[in-house]
Design an enzyme around this catalytic site. Sequence first.
Site, PDB file in Angstrom:
ATOM      1  N   LYS A  34       0.826  -1.216   0.000  1.00 23.88           N
ATOM      2  CA  LYS A  34       0.000   0.000   0.000  1.00 23.88           C
ATOM      3  C   LYS A  34       0.855   1.259   0.000  1.00 23.88           C
ATOM      4  O   LYS A  34       0.496   2.263  -0.611  1.00 23.88           O
ATOM      5  CB  LYS A  34      -0.959  -0.004   1.193  1.00 23.88           C
ATOM      6  N   LYS A  78      -3.544 -11.174  -6.866  1.00 22.49           N
ATOM      7  CA  LYS A  78      -4.855 -11.492  -6.276  1.00 22.49           C
ATOM      8  C   LYS A  78      -5.952 -10.607  -6.897  1.00 22.49           C
ATOM      9  O   LYS A  78      -5.681  -9.468  -7.284  1.00 22.49           O
ATOM     10  CB  LYS A  78      -4.788 -11.368  -4.748  1.00 22.49           C
ATOM     11  N   LYS A 107     -10.243  -5.252  -5.259  1.00 19.60           N
ATOM     12  CA  LYS A 107     -11.172  -4.142  -5.482  1.00 19.60           C
ATOM     13  C   LYS A 107     -10.485  -2.992  -6.207  1.00 19.60           C
ATOM     14  O   LYS A 107     -11.110  -2.219  -6.908  1.00 19.60           O
ATOM     15  CB  LYS A 107     -11.634  -3.574  -4.134  1.00 19.60           C
TER      16      LYS A 107
HETATM   17  P1  TYM Z   1     -10.635  -6.586   2.778  1.00 17.24           P
HETATM   18  O1  TYM Z   1     -11.767  -5.627   2.885  1.00 17.24           O
HETATM   19  O2  TYM Z   1      -9.503  -6.261   1.866  1.00 17.24           O
HETATM   20  O3  TYM Z   1     -11.172  -8.004   2.367  1.00 17.24           O
HETATM   21  C1  TYM Z   1     -12.278  -8.604   3.034  1.00 17.24           C
HETATM   22  C2  TYM Z   1     -12.084 -10.116   3.093  1.00 17.24           C
HETATM   23  O4  TYM Z   1     -11.974 -10.642   1.769  1.00 17.24           O
HETATM   24  C3  TYM Z   1     -10.817 -11.466   1.657  1.00 17.24           C
HETATM   25  N1  TYM Z   1     -10.279 -11.342   0.291  1.00 17.24           N
HETATM   26  C4  TYM Z   1     -10.029 -12.384  -0.515  1.00 17.24           C
HETATM   27  N2  TYM Z   1     -10.164 -13.715  -0.333  1.00 17.24           N
HETATM   28  C5  TYM Z   1      -9.841 -14.520  -1.376  1.00 17.24           C
HETATM   29  N3  TYM Z   1      -9.363 -14.067  -2.560  1.00 17.24           N
HETATM   30  C6  TYM Z   1      -9.204 -12.739  -2.782  1.00 17.24           C
HETATM   31  N4  TYM Z   1      -8.770 -12.297  -3.962  1.00 17.24           N
HETATM   32  C7  TYM Z   1      -9.542 -11.829  -1.725  1.00 17.24           C
HETATM   33  N5  TYM Z   1      -9.519 -10.477  -1.605  1.00 17.24           N
HETATM   34  C8  TYM Z   1      -9.961 -10.198  -0.358  1.00 17.24           C
HETATM   35  C9  TYM Z   1      -9.845 -10.896   2.695  1.00 17.24           C
HETATM   36  O5  TYM Z   1      -8.877 -11.845   3.083  1.00 17.24           O
HETATM   37  C10 TYM Z   1     -10.782 -10.532   3.831  1.00 17.24           C
HETATM   38  O6  TYM Z   1     -11.058 -11.663   4.631  1.00 17.24           O
HETATM   39  N6  TYM Z   1      -7.994  -5.667   6.876  1.00 17.24           N
HETATM   40  C11 TYM Z   1      -9.144  -6.376   6.371  1.00 17.24           C
HETATM   41  C12 TYM Z   1     -10.432  -6.038   7.099  1.00 17.24           C
HETATM   42  C13 TYM Z   1     -10.376  -6.211   8.574  1.00 17.24           C
HETATM   43  C14 TYM Z   1     -10.455  -7.423   9.291  1.00 17.24           C
HETATM   44  C15 TYM Z   1     -10.380  -7.064  10.662  1.00 17.24           C
HETATM   45  C16 TYM Z   1     -10.579  -8.749   8.906  1.00 17.24           C
HETATM   46  C17 TYM Z   1     -10.273  -5.201   9.492  1.00 17.24           C
HETATM   47  N7  TYM Z   1     -10.269  -5.720  10.738  1.00 17.24           N
HETATM   48  C18 TYM Z   1     -10.412  -8.031  11.650  1.00 17.24           C
HETATM   49  C19 TYM Z   1     -10.624  -9.710   9.905  1.00 17.24           C
HETATM   50  C20 TYM Z   1     -10.540  -9.349  11.256  1.00 17.24           C
HETATM   51  C21 TYM Z   1      -9.333  -6.026   4.921  1.00 17.24           C
HETATM   52  O7  TYM Z   1      -8.923  -4.994   4.473  1.00 17.24           O
HETATM   53  O8  TYM Z   1     -10.076  -6.919   4.226  1.00 17.24           O
END
Ligand code: TYM
Length: 334
Positions: free
Chosen positions: A115, A197, A200
């Site tokens: 990032k 990966k 978004k």
């Molecule tokens: P975020 O918003 O980027 O993604 C949300 C969830 O989607 C999963 N994910 C994927 N899984 C499989 N293949 C992909 N290409 C893919 N892209 C995203 C992510 O692993 C995630 O589970 N930091 C986290 C949000 C967060 C969080 C937490 C998660 C904040 N606090 C506490 C768990 C526990 C995030 O940005 O996820």
Amino acid sequence: MLDGNKVLFSGMQATGNLTLGNYLGALKNWVTLCDEYQCFYSVVDLHSITVRQDPAELRKRARNLLTLYIAAGIDPEKNCLYYQSHVPGHAELAWILNCFTYMGELNRMTQFKDKAAKHADNINAGLFTYPVLMAADILLYQADVVPVGKDQLQHLEITRDIAQRFNAIYGDVFTVPEPYIGKAGAKIMSLQNPEKKMSKSDENPNGSIYLMDDPDTIIRKFKRAVTDSEAAVRYREEQPGIRNLIDIYCACTGKTPEETEREFDGRGYGDFKMAVGESVVAVLKPLQERYEALGKNKDYIDKVIKENGEKAAYFANKTLRKVQKKVGFPERVR
Ligand code: TYM
């Protein structure tokens, strides 16, 4: 809520358009785990402002995401679906945990490095301490399990380290959480570059399936998906494009890679890509329909936001008060 059961916490950011990766890697598993755990699912808007957001857009997306949680099948009567910013305990615990986290640990986080490279003009302190806020989210609810995609495993590891460090000083304050990674779909890759990966924030919209894509768009993107010249549907390292499509197909149909190889034995990529596209449409179409219907029910969503936010704050405060006492903050006078 399923009081007395083990606790589950997870969250998602309301930034950008959610992708099939978010659904298959996380949201889909959240739904299946609801019956087993006392679940907290947060829209993590505090995390979102580590990169610049348009305020009106962020507000709209946050509400849409909460609506999507319900549309996916999470019952807000039995689970807690809420905005992170509505529970001040997240930021308060994050501050305390910041004082138990080392710069060296945070410097090793690959997501921070990625990032920081992407937002070189805005490498703010929040971006750096992002994993500490994530640890606060999880530890605040004493979560036993955290369902995430593989890209979040490093953040789970640091959460465990922080919890263990804190517990070693003050006694058993925090439950040390375990990650939960689904059998299929834990790392969905871009359809245009299977080494990257699905994300978004990808600039190439053909690389990602967005959860609100219509059926024609979904089929078209799969037809264009990058594969290879082997012309065989095999689940192998050397065929990352096909491997990714098999992962998607398995996550959507419940089949195994072996069953998929047998099903498409002797058939071309054209047939296979079409079948993958259709399996995704079959999963997303009902989700989109429920989402559309729920979005119209403004009062209901408002009620969920209010009641679930209060419920989350109640549980969060229990841990926060305990932690504040442990570190030596003065008791409140009642
Ligand atoms: P975020 O918003 O980027 O993604 C949300 C969830 O989607 C999963 N994910 C994927 N899984 C499989 N293949 C992909 N290409 C893919 N892209 C995203 C992510 O692993 C995630 O589970 N930091 C986290 C949000 C967060 C969080 C937490 C998660 C904040 N606090 C506490 C768990 C526990 C995030 O940005 O996820």
